[in-house]
Write an enzyme that holds these catalytic residues in place. Sequence first.
Site, PDB file in Angstrom:
ATOM      1  N   ARG A 129       0.821  -1.214   0.000  1.00  0.00           N
ATOM      2  CA  ARG A 129       0.000   0.000   0.000  1.00  0.00           C
ATOM      3  C   ARG A 129       0.851   1.259   0.000  1.00  0.00           C
ATOM      4  NH1 ARG A 129      -4.501  -1.927   4.404  1.00  0.00           N
ATOM      5  NH2 ARG A 129      -5.610  -3.406   3.071  1.00  0.00           N
ATOM      6  N   ARG A 146      -3.070   5.769   0.077  1.00  0.00           N
ATOM      7  CA  ARG A 146      -3.799   6.633   0.986  1.00  0.00           C
ATOM      8  C   ARG A 146      -2.949   7.548   1.857  1.00  0.00           C
ATOM      9  NH1 ARG A 146      -7.058   1.954   3.872  1.00  0.00           N
ATOM     10  NH2 ARG A 146      -4.927   1.159   3.944  1.00  0.00           N
ATOM     11  N   ARG A 149      -6.710  11.548  -6.898  1.00  0.00           N
ATOM     12  CA  ARG A 149      -7.867  10.669  -6.776  1.00  0.00           C
ATOM     13  C   ARG A 149      -9.147  11.419  -6.410  1.00  0.00           C
ATOM     14  NH1 ARG A 149      -8.850   5.868  -4.381  1.00  0.00           N
ATOM     15  NH2 ARG A 149     -10.963   6.591  -4.726  1.00  0.00           N
ATOM     16  N   ASP A 164      -6.709  -3.100  -7.348  1.00  0.00           N
ATOM     17  CA  ASP A 164      -7.397  -3.694  -6.209  1.00  0.00           C
ATOM     18  C   ASP A 164      -7.645  -5.160  -6.527  1.00  0.00           C
ATOM     19  OD1 ASP A 164      -9.063  -2.809  -3.582  1.00  0.00           O
ATOM     20  OD2 ASP A 164     -10.087  -4.441  -4.615  1.00  0.00           O
ATOM     21  N   TYR A 168     -14.793 -12.803  -0.199  1.00  0.00           N
ATOM     22  CA  TYR A 168     -15.576 -11.618  -0.563  1.00  0.00           C
ATOM     23  C   TYR A 168     -16.840 -12.006  -1.321  1.00  0.00           C
ATOM     24  CZ  TYR A 168     -12.125  -8.134   0.873  1.00  0.00           C
ATOM     25  OH  TYR A 168     -11.303  -7.326   1.615  1.00  0.00           O
TER      26      TYR A 168
END
Length: 359
Positions: free
Chosen positions: A42, A46, A55, A91, A166
């Site tokens: 990551r 973020r 973004r 992702d 998921y």
Amino acid sequence: MSANTEATGQQPSATHDAVKDSAFLRACRREPVPHTPVWFMRQAGRSLPEYLKVREGIPMLESCMRPELVAEITMQPVRRHKVDAAIYFSDIVVPLKAIGIDLDIKPGVGPVVANPIRDRADLARLRDLTPDDVWYVTEAMGLLTAELGATPLIGFAGAPFTLASYLVEGGPSRNHEHTKALMYGDPQLWADLLDRLADITAAFLKVQIEAGASAVQLFDSWVGALSPADYRRSVMPASRKVFRAVEAYGVPRIHFGVGTGELLGLMGEAGADVVGVDWRVPLDEAARRVGPGKALQGNIDPAVLFSTPEAIETKAREVLDAASALEGHVFNLGHGVLPTTDPDTLTRLVDYVHTRTAR
């Protein structure tokens, strides 16, 4: 737009040789390195203000399908932190979206599947993935390999178990009730589901490798919820199928999961060249569990990065000391960069590891 009309990611031979001789790929191959290579899960995302800026107003899945934006986000931590490898910005649910699964990534929640897979009829929704389904990956990787030069690019995908979790749960789950109910209650349907996902995952990794990825990482984020016996019986065959499908390309294959201290040996046995280790198991102990013939990746606790510079260096030194006898070591966090991490802390950590381990 077709993948056939886009950049292929092929590199001039001199650049290709430089990438192949990089510290990151040498460590993955368990060869001598000029310094311990560093990258962060990551790292593209973020925690970076430049990421939040580009973004702004763009939904996550849409941002994964814009080649120029993907290339920019992937490059940001390479420019800022001077890490030894880039990881492709995407992702794990992108290939599922690409084959028509109705899902979205909801801020603060994660991937949410509109119609969870619960019975055999639902398997028909999981069709084969083709390169044209993810043309934007090929195009973005072409842009990236042209800009990265001698810095390797890591491709990645979600492992069959985590994707199945998921799909069956309908979103993130703390206890995996529906997943385990299916796995124990209908083992044949479970095996068929994971086998189908293994084919989709392998196809997604092949697209990335053929477009220029120098290594690939298989994320099994949720598999730490299983016992070793359940992993061996119900998960390993599908993970092994993925690793075998890309073996002929000759690129390093990394396998990572969270809370997988009891599964480390099995994860290596599934076919990984490099086993990722979270922060719960020291690397010297992890090496004992994995056995010879594998490099390790990890494993400082991401939360440590909120402490003082002195404490961070102490913890980084502990990781490096525990890794001193390893056949190959790639320095990383024990999981992804937390969103509120100070980017300057990551930059200093890269410099510290490079400086301390310079040969």
